[in-house]
Design a protein around this motif. Structure first.
Motif, short mmCIF file in Angstrom:
data_model
loop_
_atom_site.label_atom_id
_atom_site.label_comp_id
_atom_site.label_asym_id
_atom_site.label_seq_id
_atom_site.Cartn_x
_atom_site.Cartn_y
_atom_site.Cartn_z
N GLY A 225 0.81 -1.21 0.00
CA GLY A 225 0.00 0.00 0.00
C GLY A 225 0.84 1.26 0.00
O GLY A 225 2.06 1.22 0.21
N THR A 226 0.18 2.37 -0.23
CA THR A 226 0.83 3.68 -0.16
C THR A 226 0.97 4.11 1.30
O THR A 226 1.90 4.83 1.65
N PHE A 227 0.02 3.70 2.14
CA PHE A 227 0.04 3.98 3.58
C PHE A 227 0.26 5.48 3.84
O PHE A 227 1.24 5.88 4.47
N ASP A 228 -0.71 6.26 3.37
CA ASP A 228 -0.60 7.72 3.42
C ASP A 228 -1.83 8.34 4.07
O ASP A 228 -2.63 8.99 3.38
N PRO A 229 -2.01 8.15 5.41
CA PRO A 229 -1.12 7.49 6.37
C PRO A 229 -1.60 6.07 6.70
O PRO A 229 -2.73 5.70 6.38
N ILE B 283 1.13 12.78 -3.15
CA ILE B 283 1.45 11.74 -2.19
C ILE B 283 2.51 12.28 -1.23
O ILE B 283 3.46 12.95 -1.66
N THR B 284 2.35 12.00 0.06
CA THR B 284 3.31 12.45 1.05
C THR B 284 4.68 11.84 0.75
O THR B 284 4.79 10.72 0.27
N GLY B 285 5.74 12.60 1.06
CA GLY B 285 7.10 12.15 0.80
C GLY B 285 7.40 10.78 1.39
O GLY B 285 6.86 10.41 2.45
N LEU B 286 8.27 10.05 0.72
CA LEU B 286 8.58 8.68 1.13
C LEU B 286 9.14 8.61 2.55
O LEU B 286 8.78 7.71 3.32
N ASP B 287 10.02 9.54 2.92
CA ASP B 287 10.64 9.48 4.24
C ASP B 287 9.59 9.54 5.35
O ASP B 287 9.68 8.81 6.35
N CYS B 288 8.59 10.41 5.19
CA CYS B 288 7.53 10.52 6.20
C CYS B 288 6.69 9.26 6.25
O CYS B 288 6.36 8.75 7.34
N ARG B 289 6.32 8.74 5.09
CA ARG B 289 5.50 7.52 5.07
C ARG B 289 6.27 6.33 5.63
O ARG B 289 5.71 5.47 6.31
N LEU B 290 7.57 6.28 5.34
CA LEU B 290 8.40 5.21 5.87
C LEU B 290 8.45 5.26 7.39
O LEU B 290 8.30 4.24 8.08
N GLU B 291 8.61 6.46 7.94
CA GLU B 291 8.63 6.60 9.40
C GLU B 291 7.28 6.21 10.00
O GLU B 291 7.22 5.57 11.06
N MET B 292 6.18 6.58 9.33
CA MET B 292 4.86 6.24 9.86
C MET B 292 4.61 4.73 9.84
O MET B 292 4.03 4.17 10.78
N GLU C 286 5.15 16.84 11.83
CA GLU C 286 5.54 17.25 10.47
C GLU C 286 4.49 18.13 9.80
O GLU C 286 4.67 18.53 8.66
N ASN C 287 3.40 18.39 10.52
CA ASN C 287 2.34 19.25 10.00
C ASN C 287 1.81 18.72 8.66
O ASN C 287 1.62 19.47 7.69
N LEU C 288 1.57 17.41 8.61
CA LEU C 288 1.13 16.76 7.38
C LEU C 288 -0.35 17.01 7.13
O LEU C 288 -1.14 17.22 8.04
N TYR C 289 -0.71 16.99 5.86
CA TYR C 289 -2.10 17.04 5.39
C TYR C 289 -2.80 18.36 5.69
O TYR C 289 -4.02 18.44 5.70
N HIS C 290 -2.03 19.41 6.02
CA HIS C 290 -2.57 20.77 6.19
C HIS C 290 -3.68 20.81 7.23
O HIS C 290 -4.73 21.40 7.01
N PHE C 291 -3.44 20.17 8.35
CA PHE C 291 -4.49 20.13 9.38
C PHE C 291 -4.32 21.29 10.36
O PHE C 291 -3.29 21.96 10.40
N LEU C 292 -5.34 21.53 11.18
CA LEU C 292 -5.26 22.55 12.22
C LEU C 292 -4.37 22.05 13.33
O LEU C 292 -4.56 20.96 13.86
N SER C 293 -3.39 22.81 13.70
CA SER C 293 -2.37 22.36 14.64
C SER C 293 -2.97 22.11 16.03
O SER C 293 -3.73 22.92 16.57
#
Length: 206
Positions: free
Chosen positions: A8-12, A49-58, A194-201
């Motif tokens: 899968g892409t696992f995003d997230p 698609i979110t960068g590979l490094d972030c998805r790998l860490e997740m 990482e402030n992913l997906y432009h969510f409210l902090s």
């Protein structure tokens, strides 16, 4: 050895992924379940698609507390495009004596005849593990006409009806809607950090 392949892409990656993966291990009596992170899926060309490094860490965070789960770099460490049949062939060379079970959802089973070399994929695996959810309508007769022998390879996995998807989570985050309980705490912390997906902090979990 019995090995499951969960691509899968696992995003997230989310709790639904974890539950389905755990059910696959239990119901198929797997020794390992490989989470195969796809860097650049052919069917998602042109999509953000979110960068590979972030998805790998997740994915590492989502798989850390289950000894049967294992991150596979089989697609990460080679050039694309990354087709399922190629992935399975490489894993088969890595584990030549293992029984391999490729895990897909019921919706993907419908689309399987349109995949890249689907008949060859069937030949390479010992089982096609299908996440069977209540209400799924699968026309095996039609599938058998398009892919002879598929019926003998299918192994159904009974899974809870979880209406959770990575896309839904990304949308909820971007719209400022609730999402934290859809995610493993370690994955949630990475998204917030990482402030992913432009969510409210919001403050990360302790």
């Amino acid at each position: 050895m019995r090995i499951g392949i969960f691509g899968g892409t696992f995003d997230p990656p989310h709790v639904g992924h974890q539950i389905l993966a755990d059910e696959a291990v239990a119901q198929l009596n797997l020794d390992r379940l490989l989470w195969v992170l796809t860097p650049d899926p052919p069917h998602k060309q042109g999509q953000m698609i979110t960068g590979l490094d972030c998805r790998l860490e997740m994915v590492k965070a989502a798989t850390a507390n289950n000894s049967a789960f294992e991150l596979s770099r089989v697609d990460i460490d080679r050039h694309g495009p990354h087709y399922a049949v190629d992935t399975v062939q490489i894993i088969k060379k890595q584990f030549p004596s293992a029984e391999l079970f490729y895990i897909i959802g019921g919706d993907s089973l419908h689309d399987l005849p349109s995949w890249y070399h689907p008949q060859q994929l069937l030949a390479e695996v010992d089982g096609l593990a299908v996440m069977h959810r209540p209400g799924d309508q699968i026309d095996l007769r039609l599938l058998e006409e398009k892919l002879p022998g598929i019926g003998a390879k299918i192994r159904y996995i009974d899974a809870p009806l979880l209406e959770i998807s990575s896309r839904q989570i990304r949308e909820r985050i971007s719209h400022g809607e609730g999402y934290r309980y859809y995610l493993p705490p370690a994955v949630l912390n990475i998204i917030q950090r990482e402030n992913l997906y432009h969510f409210l902090s919001v403050a990360p979990l302790e």
